[in-house]
Design a protein around this motif. Structure first.
Motif, short mmCIF file in Angstrom:
data_model
loop_
_atom_site.label_atom_id
_atom_site.label_comp_id
_atom_site.label_asym_id
_atom_site.label_seq_id
_atom_site.Cartn_x
_atom_site.Cartn_y
_atom_site.Cartn_z
N HIS A 10 0.85 -1.20 0.00
CA HIS A 10 0.00 0.00 0.00
C HIS A 10 0.89 1.24 0.00
O HIS A 10 1.89 1.31 0.71
CB HIS A 10 -0.90 -0.01 1.24
CG HIS A 10 -2.04 0.93 1.14
ND1 HIS A 10 -1.89 2.29 1.33
CD2 HIS A 10 -3.34 0.74 0.83
CE1 HIS A 10 -3.05 2.88 1.16
NE2 HIS A 10 -3.96 1.96 0.87
N GLU A 115 -6.53 2.63 4.31
CA GLU A 115 -5.20 3.21 4.41
C GLU A 115 -4.72 3.23 5.87
O GLU A 115 -3.60 2.84 6.17
CB GLU A 115 -5.17 4.63 3.84
CG GLU A 115 -3.80 5.27 3.92
CD GLU A 115 -3.74 6.60 3.21
OE1 GLU A 115 -3.05 7.50 3.73
OE2 GLU A 115 -4.37 6.76 2.15
N ARG A 118 -3.82 -0.32 6.96
CA ARG A 118 -2.56 -0.78 6.38
C ARG A 118 -1.36 -0.21 7.13
O ARG A 118 -0.37 -0.90 7.38
CB ARG A 118 -2.48 -0.44 4.90
CG ARG A 118 -3.40 -1.26 4.05
CD ARG A 118 -3.00 -2.71 4.12
NE ARG A 118 -4.02 -3.56 3.54
CZ ARG A 118 -3.94 -4.88 3.53
NH1 ARG A 118 -2.92 -5.49 4.09
NH2 ARG A 118 -4.89 -5.59 3.01
#
Length: 183
Positions: A10, A115, A118
């Protein structure tokens, strides 16, 4: 599986953490008997084992044990995931190895929080890895950094560093007008 590997890389996760995440996903860490001879006390878990006069006593260090099953690591995941569930109104299960080892939230995934998850997952994996390496380097010295509460402090510190770096990059981008996606 493609989505899992995509999530490990990511863009919100710094590149230096990608290696630890990837090695965890593909069982690529030199760990336990892969690092030391079978039966050697160096192949045992230094995090939850105990040092005795005749060496370490405890479970053999496997990837699953080091990053998911070890008592101190399980306590750390319980703390992180209970904080996450409370903050994000989600119901993640800290006993789910796919969640802790790969960061895969499965059908519970929400795009809005992906996000953030991650980055949190990468920080926890990074701290587990670095404290594990430090425990092997210490050779029986002080082991306070291996406890779940100390690892949680390290996770919080690492998260603050990453958020600060992202914040500074965003301010720099706003000021100069140039985008800096790289860490």
């Amino acid at each position: 599986m493609r989505q899992v590997f995509k999530g490990l890389r990511h863009p919100a996760v710094p590149p230096y953490m990608h290696d630890v995440l990837y090695k965890t996903a593909v069982s690529g860490h030199r760990i336990g008997s892969r690092k030391f001879k079978q039966g050697s006390d160096e192949a045992l878990c230094h995090r939850c084992g105990a040092r005795h006069a005749n060496g370490w006593q405890g479970p053999e260090e496997t990837l699953e044990h080091a990053f998911h099953e070890c008592a101190e690591v399980a306590r750390l995941w319980n703390m992180v995931i209970s904080n996450w569930n409370e903050s994000m109104q989600e119901q993640l299960d800290p006993d789910d190895a796919r969640l802790t080892l790969l960061g895969d939230r499965g059908t519970r995934k929400r795009a809005v929080t992906e996000e953030a998850w991650r980055v949190v997952h990468a920080c926890v994996q990074w701290v587990i890895h670095s404290t594990r390496c430090a425990s092997h380097d210490a050779k029986g010295g002080a082991r306070d950094h291996l406890r779940a509460t100390a690892m949680m402090r390290a996770v919080r510190k690492k998260l603050q560093e990453l958020v600060s770096a992202r914040w500074r990059a965003a301010l720099r981008e706003r000021r100069t007008g140039e985008f800096t996606a790289n860490w």
